[in-house]
Motif scaffolding. Structure first.
Motif, mmCIF file in Angstrom:
data_model
loop_
_atom_site.group_PDB
_atom_site.id
_atom_site.type_symbol
_atom_site.label_atom_id
_atom_site.label_comp_id
_atom_site.label_asym_id
_atom_site.label_seq_id
_atom_site.Cartn_x
_atom_site.Cartn_y
_atom_site.Cartn_z
ATOM 1 N N ALA A 114 0.858 -1.283 -0.066
ATOM 2 C CA ALA A 114 0.002 -0.047 0.082
ATOM 3 C C ALA A 114 0.940 1.215 -0.022
ATOM 4 C CB ALA A 114 -0.815 0.270 1.213
ATOM 5 N N LEU A 115 1.854 1.309 0.729
ATOM 6 C CA LEU A 115 2.593 2.412 0.765
ATOM 7 C C LEU A 115 3.454 2.680 -0.444
ATOM 8 C CD1 LEU A 115 4.108 1.838 4.522
ATOM 9 C CD2 LEU A 115 2.793 3.841 3.799
ATOM 10 N N PHE A 116 4.034 1.711 -1.358
ATOM 11 C CA PHE A 116 4.652 1.700 -2.496
ATOM 12 C C PHE A 116 3.834 2.072 -3.498
ATOM 13 C CE2 PHE A 116 6.102 -0.650 -6.331
ATOM 14 C CZ PHE A 116 7.474 0.123 -6.491
ATOM 15 N N GLU A 117 2.569 1.358 -3.730
ATOM 16 C CA GLU A 117 1.577 1.911 -4.709
ATOM 17 C C GLU A 117 1.073 3.161 -4.403
ATOM 18 O OE1 GLU A 117 -0.945 -1.481 -4.803
ATOM 19 O OE2 GLU A 117 0.470 -2.637 -5.931
ATOM 20 N N SER A 118 0.613 3.561 -3.377
ATOM 21 C CA SER A 118 -0.190 4.734 -3.211
ATOM 22 C C SER A 118 0.685 6.201 -2.817
ATOM 23 C CB SER A 118 -1.327 4.662 -2.012
ATOM 24 O OG SER A 118 -0.732 4.580 -0.574
ATOM 25 N N ARG A 119 1.712 5.873 -2.204
ATOM 26 C CA ARG A 119 2.805 6.994 -1.845
ATOM 27 C C ARG A 119 4.366 7.079 -2.266
ATOM 28 N NH1 ARG A 119 -1.807 8.352 -0.599
ATOM 29 N NH2 ARG A 119 -2.577 9.175 1.274
ATOM 30 N N GLY A 120 4.459 5.785 -2.928
ATOM 31 C CA GLY A 120 5.786 5.877 -3.580
ATOM 32 C C GLY A 120 6.789 5.638 -2.739
ATOM 33 N N VAL A 121 6.515 4.936 -1.537
ATOM 34 C CA VAL A 121 7.694 4.630 -0.526
ATOM 35 C C VAL A 121 8.607 3.618 -0.892
ATOM 36 C CG1 VAL A 121 8.041 3.846 1.830
ATOM 37 C CG2 VAL A 121 6.212 5.494 1.435
ATOM 38 N N ARG A 122 9.746 3.850 -1.193
ATOM 39 C CA ARG A 122 10.664 2.857 -1.808
ATOM 40 C C ARG A 122 11.659 2.488 -0.707
ATOM 41 N NH1 ARG A 122 10.969 3.493 -7.547
ATOM 42 N NH2 ARG A 122 13.064 2.852 -7.497
ATOM 43 N N SER A 123 11.627 3.102 0.309
ATOM 44 C CA SER A 123 12.710 2.941 1.542
ATOM 45 C C SER A 123 12.279 3.176 2.719
ATOM 46 C CB SER A 123 13.933 3.405 1.152
ATOM 47 O OG SER A 123 13.775 4.989 1.217
ATOM 48 N N ILE A 124 13.131 2.971 4.056
ATOM 49 C CA ILE A 124 12.861 3.362 5.213
ATOM 50 C C ILE A 124 12.911 4.815 5.364
ATOM 51 C CG2 ILE A 124 13.500 3.215 7.520
ATOM 52 C CD1 ILE A 124 14.152 0.324 7.214
#
Length: 584
Positions: A114-124
């Motif tokens: 969810a974080l990767f797809e909706s917010r582009g979170v790729r790392s800590i």
């Protein structure tokens, strides 16, 4: 044969890759059953009682439960070159830092996706910035409390990521020491540092050797099969890095200086300082080269640790005790405890079978206990309310008891004790009615959920469980998973007082990911006069040898033979089990 490179692949290496495949498949959105297949295969590999590096091909792998054709192919590829095509392809679809997110306690693949797809979170680092900007709160399933939990998980991950569990460090060092002995004929060689003291986590692995041929030993060390990269090489010291990025340091000293060097490099630093102060007071100086007369600089002793401690008027201090917790004063007075040894253990009091989530039958677990020289083994399959581990219904329990009775008649030389790992509910209750609980020889009651409860709630939960006369032992008391989950909040002193009052035994869970109670807590608990038990929490015969880590932890907590019920003969053990119930 697998691994032409000579670098050994362990079952744990394979299980780790299979779990990463499952996690990446879940992030990718694959079906539940596909991810479950890899998770189950990883669990199976972890529980095997033989090394997969011994298999001859894919056909042999397909004979193992939960390993189908495609997963067998993946495993065979991993055995060949430490990687498989499936894993490589999945890693190419996501940023390499995404897997690191999955290491954060409490995050998991679904939230990472969810974080990767909706917010582009790729790392800590991306995640920390997002939380500080309050960018999570409008996402379903996220909120202020979730943000705080994730931040705590990140802090915990960063604090522990550079440290190895004792099991992993010990396994690596044993392979290194064995191969060096085989290559060089070394007689004087040992782990040093916190590994020799058997702390629950280790930084770099330190090894010390004594030899007259120091450059030769260093050269062989740099050519070990585990040496993926040589970081430094000198005539007396060298450092290598394994393919997993673990640093191993070897120091080689002259044979006649081995004892003083081993004492110095074992530590702890605080212990060494206290011993050096005694040396100075007696007119000596002490360092890694030996014990010297301060006035003349004449070498007094250096060959063995025993000689050095003895010359200083001290009892020999076992490496497990060298933590500056009063051991030097006790050594002066000759009052150090004779800590419990592995040879004194008569049985394992926490094992599982295929009746629930174990990998071996009751008979196989019992035969392994017999092979290990045990007098008894306590079967503690999961109880009714732990559905995720196929907890036993009363009907299945009846069948299990019948099988245990049959095996106790037929096997000979080993007694299988009827036990159960009960679940401690949020209100402190446990599984089964009293008439069922009375049929067990003993029980281990453990918390398996509700870890986020308050300090007061968790404390009362345990206290109520200990007040139950059928709860013999409290299992993995603080709930920690080393490097993954912190202990839950708990008033330990109140729990220890209640254990002493009710005669409840406290487990030292010997599984290296737990080691719960930890040594510091055991050290504190001794003054209450509490009895302790050892249990591996074994889910396969292979896990049963992990008892040595529990023994080491008990030793670090200053426990003696009399403090551990596993050292008692069977008739005395059964009397101990009966004492609490006798209060009914």
């Amino acid at each position: 044969m697998p691994m032409a490179t000579g670098i050994t692949v362990t079952n744990q290496d394979i299980a780790k890759i299979l779990r990463e495949i499952a996690e990446l498949l879940e992030i990718k959105g694959e079906t539940y059953f596909k991810t479950l297949a890899y998770t189950r295969a990883a669990d199976t590999v972890d529980k095997l009682d033989f090394n997969l590096s011994e298999v001859k091909g894919e056909e042999e792998l397909r004979q193992i439960k939960n390993i189908g054709s495609s997963i067998a192919r993946n495993i065979w590829e991993i055995l060949q070159d430490r990687e498989c095509q499936k894993h490589r392809e999945l890693l190419l679809q996501f940023p390499p830092t995404l897997l690191e997110l999955l290491e954060i306690p409490g995050l998991g693949p679904k939230r990472a996706k969810a974080l990767f797809e909706s917010r582009g979170v790729r790392s800590i680092e991306d995640l920390v910035v997002l939380i500080k900007d309050q960018g999570l709160r409008d996402l379903p399933g996220f909120g202020e409390k979730t943000e705080q939990n994730i931040l705590r998980g990140i802090e915990q991950y960063r604090r522990h990521r550079e440290r190895l569990t004792i099991f992993r460090a010990d396994s690596i060092s044993r392979r290194i020491v064995e191969e060096l002995r085989r290559r060089t004929g070394l007689e004087l060689i040992s782990p040093a540092g916190s590994l020799r003291r058997m702390r629950d986590t280790i930084g770099d692995i330190d090894i010390l050797a004594g030899s007259a041929e120091r450059p030769y030993v260093i050269g062989e060390f740099c050519n070990l099969s585990s040496a993926y990269e040589v970081l430094a090489r000198g005539d007396t010291k060298s450092s290598i890095r394994t393919a997993d990025g673990i640093q191993i340091d070897l120091r080689v000293v002259e044979r006649d200086r081995y004892g003083s060097a081993l004492m110095y490099f074992t530590g702890s630093k605080e212990h060494n300082v206290q011993v050096r102060e005694i040396a100075v007071a007696l007119g000596y100086k002490l360092n890694e080269y030996g014990l010297f007369e301060r006035a003349s600089d004449r070498l007094v002793v250096s060959a063995t640790e025993e000689e050095i401690y003895g010359r200083l008027g001290l009892q020999f201090v076992h490496p497990y005790l060298r933590e500056a917790r009063g051991e030097v004063e006790m050594a002066k007075e000759g009052k150090l405890p004779r800590i419990v040894s592995l040879e004194e253990v008569r049985g394992d009091l926490h094992v599982h079978s295929t009746y629930t989530d174990g990998g071996n039958s009751i008979k196989e677990m019992a035969l392994e206990a017999k092979r290990m020289g045990y007098e008894y083994v306590g079967l503690t399959d999961h109880a009714l309310n732990l559905k995720v581990a196929s907890g036993l219904t009363v009907e299945v329990l009846k069948r299990q008891f019948e099988e245990i009775d049959y095996l106790n008649e037929k096997l000979g030389g080993i007694r299988i004790l009827k036990g159960s790992e009960l679940n401690i509910g949020l209100d402190g209750s446990v599984d089964y009615d009293p008439e069922i609980l009375a049929q067990f020889d003993f029980t281990v009651a453990s918390i398996h959920g509700g870890f986020g409860r308050s300090r007061e709630e968790q404390t009362q939960r345990l206290i109520r469980a200990m007040e139950n006369p059928y709860v013999t032992i409290i299992g993995h008391l603080t709930g920690r998973i080393i490097n993954k989950r912190e202990p839950y909040q708990l008033d330990l002193e109140a729990v220890l007082e209640k254990a002493a009052e009710t005669g409840t035994i406290l487990e030292i869970n010997s599984f290296p990911d737990r080691l719960d109670l930890k040594d510091d807590d055991i050290f504190r608990a001794r003054r209450y006069g509490i009895n302790f038990s050892l249990g591996t929490d074994a889910h396969s015969t292979q896990h049963m040898e992990l008892i040595r880590f529990g023994v080491a932890t008990a030793g670090r907590g200053w426990l003696e033979k009399k403090d551990l019920i596993n050292t008692y003969p069977l008739p005395e053990l059964l009397k101990i089990f009966g004492r609490k119930r006798a209060r009914l």
